[in-house]
Design an enzyme around this catalytic site. Structure first.
Site, PDB file in Angstrom:
ATOM      1  CD  GLU A 261      -2.776  -1.328   0.346  1.00 39.28           C
ATOM      2  OE1 GLU A 261      -3.068  -0.283  -0.271  1.00 39.28           O
ATOM      3  OE2 GLU A 261      -3.465  -2.213   0.541  1.00 39.28           O
ATOM      4  CB  CYS A 300      -2.897   6.283   2.422  1.00 36.22           C
ATOM      5  SG  CYS A 300      -4.008   5.339   3.446  1.00 36.22           S
TER       6      CYS A 300
HETATM    7  P1  NAP Z   1       8.116   5.296   4.769  1.00 34.54           P
HETATM    8  O1  NAP Z   1       9.265   6.245   4.949  1.00 34.54           O
HETATM    9  O2  NAP Z   1       8.200   4.197   3.319  1.00 34.54           O
HETATM   10  O3  NAP Z   1       8.044   3.945   6.071  1.00 34.54           O
HETATM   11  C1  NAP Z   1       7.084   2.999   6.082  1.00 34.54           C
HETATM   12  C2  NAP Z   1       7.641   1.929   6.900  1.00 34.54           C
HETATM   13  O4  NAP Z   1       8.861   1.172   6.410  1.00 34.54           O
HETATM   14  C3  NAP Z   1       8.256   2.283   8.532  1.00 34.54           C
HETATM   15  O5  NAP Z   1       7.684   1.419   9.232  1.00 34.54           O
HETATM   16  C4  NAP Z   1       9.839   2.369   8.190  1.00 34.54           C
HETATM   17  O6  NAP Z   1      10.624   2.355   9.078  1.00 34.54           O
HETATM   18  C5  NAP Z   1       9.993   1.281   7.169  1.00 34.54           C
HETATM   19  N1  NAP Z   1      11.138   1.128   6.518  1.00 34.54           N
HETATM   20  C6  NAP Z   1      12.064   2.221   6.043  1.00 34.54           C
HETATM   21  N2  NAP Z   1      13.012   1.698   5.360  1.00 34.54           N
HETATM   22  C7  NAP Z   1      12.726   0.154   5.258  1.00 34.54           C
HETATM   23  C8  NAP Z   1      13.371  -0.692   4.735  1.00 34.54           C
HETATM   24  N3  NAP Z   1      14.497  -0.730   3.983  1.00 34.54           N
HETATM   25  N4  NAP Z   1      13.123  -2.029   5.009  1.00 34.54           N
HETATM   26  C9  NAP Z   1      12.091  -2.319   5.664  1.00 34.54           C
HETATM   27  N5  NAP Z   1      11.225  -1.293   6.186  1.00 34.54           N
HETATM   28  C10 NAP Z   1      11.783  -0.152   6.018  1.00 34.54           C
HETATM   29  O7  NAP Z   1       6.833   5.706   4.750  1.00 34.54           O
HETATM   30  P2  NAP Z   1       6.111   6.663   5.765  1.00 34.54           P
HETATM   31  O8  NAP Z   1       7.011   7.905   5.764  1.00 34.54           O
HETATM   32  O9  NAP Z   1       6.048   6.093   7.344  1.00 34.54           O
HETATM   33  O10 NAP Z   1       4.566   6.981   5.349  1.00 34.54           O
HETATM   34  C11 NAP Z   1       4.032   7.772   4.626  1.00 34.54           C
HETATM   35  C12 NAP Z   1       3.839   7.118   3.357  1.00 34.54           C
HETATM   36  O11 NAP Z   1       2.831   5.927   3.459  1.00 34.54           O
HETATM   37  C13 NAP Z   1       3.034   8.112   2.282  1.00 34.54           C
HETATM   38  O12 NAP Z   1       3.663   8.188   1.013  1.00 34.54           O
HETATM   39  C14 NAP Z   1       1.727   7.553   2.450  1.00 34.54           C
HETATM   40  O13 NAP Z   1       0.979   7.705   1.162  1.00 34.54           O
HETATM   41  C15 NAP Z   1       1.934   6.203   2.555  1.00 34.54           C
HETATM   42  N6  NAP Z   1       0.935   5.345   3.042  1.00 34.54           N
HETATM   43  C16 NAP Z   1       0.011   4.707   2.439  1.00 34.54           C
HETATM   44  C17 NAP Z   1      -1.384   3.900   2.916  1.00 34.54           C
HETATM   45  C18 NAP Z   1      -2.049   3.006   2.203  1.00 34.54           C
HETATM   46  O14 NAP Z   1      -2.604   2.498   2.833  1.00 34.54           O
HETATM   47  N7  NAP Z   1      -1.849   3.067   1.023  1.00 34.54           N
HETATM   48  C19 NAP Z   1      -1.484   4.418   4.072  1.00 34.54           C
HETATM   49  C20 NAP Z   1      -0.548   5.134   5.003  1.00 34.54           C
HETATM   50  C21 NAP Z   1       0.466   5.557   4.341  1.00 34.54           C
HETATM   51  P3  NAP Z   1      10.882   3.552   9.851  1.00 34.54           P
HETATM   52  O15 NAP Z   1       9.644   4.402  10.405  1.00 34.54           O
HETATM   53  O16 NAP Z   1      11.541   3.150  10.962  1.00 34.54           O
HETATM   54  O17 NAP Z   1      11.824   4.324   8.844  1.00 34.54           O
END
Ligand code: NAP
Length: 521
Positions: A261, A300
């Site tokens: 997602e 999101c």
């Molecule tokens: P993110 O930076 O991609 O992080 C998401 C998760 O992935 C966090 O738990 C992060 O940990 C982890 N992560 C980071 N690098 C990783 C790696 N190399 N391997 C495994 N896991 C890793 O996203 P975010 O900033 O938290 O969230 C915002 C984004 O999420 C927005 O773009 C939004 O559109 C999207 N979103 C989508 C939905 C949906 O249902 N489609 C819902 C909510 C949000 P850390 O926090 O420790 O870095």
């Protein structure tokens, strides 16, 4: 030093061996707690979940697991006040916005508890009716193909975004646990406290088998490396991290099933039958303002692009701006405040950069920076009032391909239905679009036309204006996910949500064996 939160892995609380990453109050700026996953024995923890948690869950029927979810609901309800307190401190949300996350999560669990009860006392699901492959007319026997769904014998690793520390956990854990699959959740670090606290409460209440639910807070390092053939990973977050997950050897070499997602440039679409005096116009304005306000646009599913007939671009701009101007934005501790904070300084900076980027191709129709913030020190607080942009040139690239994950949306004029559909499709796949019209035939055709690019199309006609569930609210009854840039994933959608955690197999058997598999519910 603030408290270092424990992880829960291998059925017990385990502390990281490092100093920890601090989590902050985004309004007051003070450090709240720390999280750390340094030095955890991940291999042993994943193995424990697979063996102990998985076996115990699979030994239960759907009805028994449904009852287990019901018990989780009770534990969470008993601790709701603590969750609201954590959400206000760590996410900077007003009470109503915390409810979307906390009560939304509990509701989703309750929904799956009910659904599970209806699946009865069985341990597998039938997939469709048997199809005949061969017949012996003399003996009166048939050889048939019967598809079945059985729980996968692995763990579900849930890697979650920061914006829904509660709902993001339970909307995935509820279908996983009901399916009989143990869960290991890694929350987004900046708001991990609420997830950690909920898992702690549930594990300590003893309502789940040991190993059924684990939480690892802090670094994601090494998590994907643990995954084996029958494990699954469900990721919510940015498109960039999604790429890393998709290209990990667990997925590319070991075929670990993955659900993504990712980000999404969602649309609200006022159809051409609706003028500025119509109920549809009022519904659109209400939804847009709501979506910009709730969780400060950190959803999101929030509306990012607003499509209106070009004749009413200006009046739509005025109507939305007038309502935005009335919002009290600031410290969620102040009861007058209706819109709280972004979750962190990093998120605040990212949103400001995204806004500046969009402004290179859009005009500012309502400038949130002109609003006075309530009860906050703007030098410290990550609070940001909503900004409405306008794209007089609807062909600009940025408005269709830039998701600013905050209280920012862009008004876009269109010429006719075909033009609007083409512009909406330039989002290249979104989680949701809402359609507003008083003409049911036009609304029906328009929603069918854009369905291919959306996981959900939310149609607001005047008859349902007071009872619809809201553009951005994800209901467990309906699919959540979207094609293309939204990640291509599918979650929820009632019983469909269980599919990801089951393996589908085709059994080729005698009709008499197929008959014994029909378990009544
Ligand atoms: P993110 O930076 O991609 O992080 C998401 C998760 O992935 C966090 O738990 C992060 O940990 C982890 N992560 C980071 N690098 C990783 C790696 N190399 N391997 C495994 N896991 C890793 O996203 P975010 O900033 O938290 O969230 C915002 C984004 O999420 C927005 O773009 C939004 O559109 C999207 N979103 C989508 C939905 C949906 O249902 N489609 C819902 C909510 C949000 P850390 O926090 O420790 O870095």
């Amino acid at each position: 030093m603030t408290e270092l939160l424990s992880n829960y892995l291998g059925g017990t609380p385990v502390m990281g061996s490092g100093a920890g990453t601090p989590l902050f109050d985004p309004v007051l700026g003070n450090e709240l707690v720390r999280v750390d996953a340094t030095g955890l024995d991940l291999a042993a923890g994943f193995d424990f979940a697979r063996r102990q948690g998985g076996q115990a869950l699979r030994a239960m029927t759907y009805r028994e697991r449904a009852a287990m979810l019901g018990a989780v609901v009770k534990v969470l309800q008993a601790n709701r006040d603590a969750y609201y307190d954590i959400a206000m401190q760590n996410s900077g949300t007003v009470k109503n916005d915390s409810a979307v996350d906390i009560d939304g999560g509990i509701y989703t669990l309750g929904y799956y508890a009910k659904l599970g009860e209806s699946l009865g006392d069985q341990k597998y699901l039938l997939d469709d009716e048997p199809a005949a492959l061969g017949r012996d007319k003399e003996k009166g026997v048939a050889f048939v193909s019967q598809h079945i769904l059985t729980p996968t014998h692995g763990v579900a690793l849930l890697i979650n975004a920061f914006n829904f520390p509660s709902w993001g956990l339970w909307e995935k854990a509820a279908p996983a646990l009901l399916s009989g699959v143990p869960v290991i959740v890694k929350p987004g670090t900046s708001t991990a406290w609420l997830t950690q606290r909920m898992v702690r409460d549930v594990v300590e209440a003893g309502v789940l088998p040991a190993g059924a639910l684990s939480v690892i807070c802090g670094s994601s390092a090494g998590l994907m490396d643990q995954l084996k053939a029958f494990d699954v990973v469900s990721f919510t977050g940015s498109a960039d991290t999604a790429k890393v997950i998709r290209s990990h050897p667990a997925v590319t070499e070991r075929s670990v099933r993955v659900n993504i997602e990712a980000d999404s440039v969602n649309s609200a679409w006022l159809l051409p039958d609706a003028d500025a005096s119509s109920d549809s116009f009022k519904s659109l304005v209400r939804e847009v303002v709501n979506e910009m306000r709730v969780k400060s646009g950190q959803k999101c599913t929030a509306i990012r692009r607003i499509f209106v007939p070009e004749a009413i671009y200006s009046v739509a701009s005025e109507a939305i701006s007038a309502k935005l101007a009335l919002l009290a934005v600031g410290n969620p501790r102040n009861e007058l405040v209706k819109m709280g904070s972004l979750v962190s300084r990093a998120q605040f900076n990212t949103v400001q950069q995204g806004l500046a980027h969009l402004k290179t191709q859009a005009e500012t129709l309502f400038d949130g920076s002109t609003l006075s913030l309530v009860d906050v020190d703007p030098a410290v607080a990550c609070v940001m009032a909503p900004t409405l942009l306008g794209a007089r040139d609807p062909n600009s690239d940025l408005i269709h391909n830039t998701e600013v994950f905050g209280p920012v949306a862009t008004l876009v004029p269109y010429k006719d239905l075909a033009h609007a559909k083409a512009l909406i499709a330039r989002g290249e796949g979104s989680l949701v679009a809402s359609v507003y019209s008083g003409d049911t035939a036009m609304a029906s055709e328009a929603s069918l036309d854009i369905a291919f690019a959306h996981g959900r199309v939310h149609v607001i006609t005047p008859d349902v204006a007071q009872i619809h569930t809201g553009h951005g609210n994800v209901m467990p009854q309906t699919l959540h996910g979207g094609p293309g840039r939204a990640g291509g994933g599918e979650e929820l959608g009632g019983k469909r949500g269980l599919g990801f955690y089951h393996r589908r197999s085709g059994l080729q058997v005698s009709q008499s064996i197929a008959n014994t598999m029909k378990v009544s519910t």
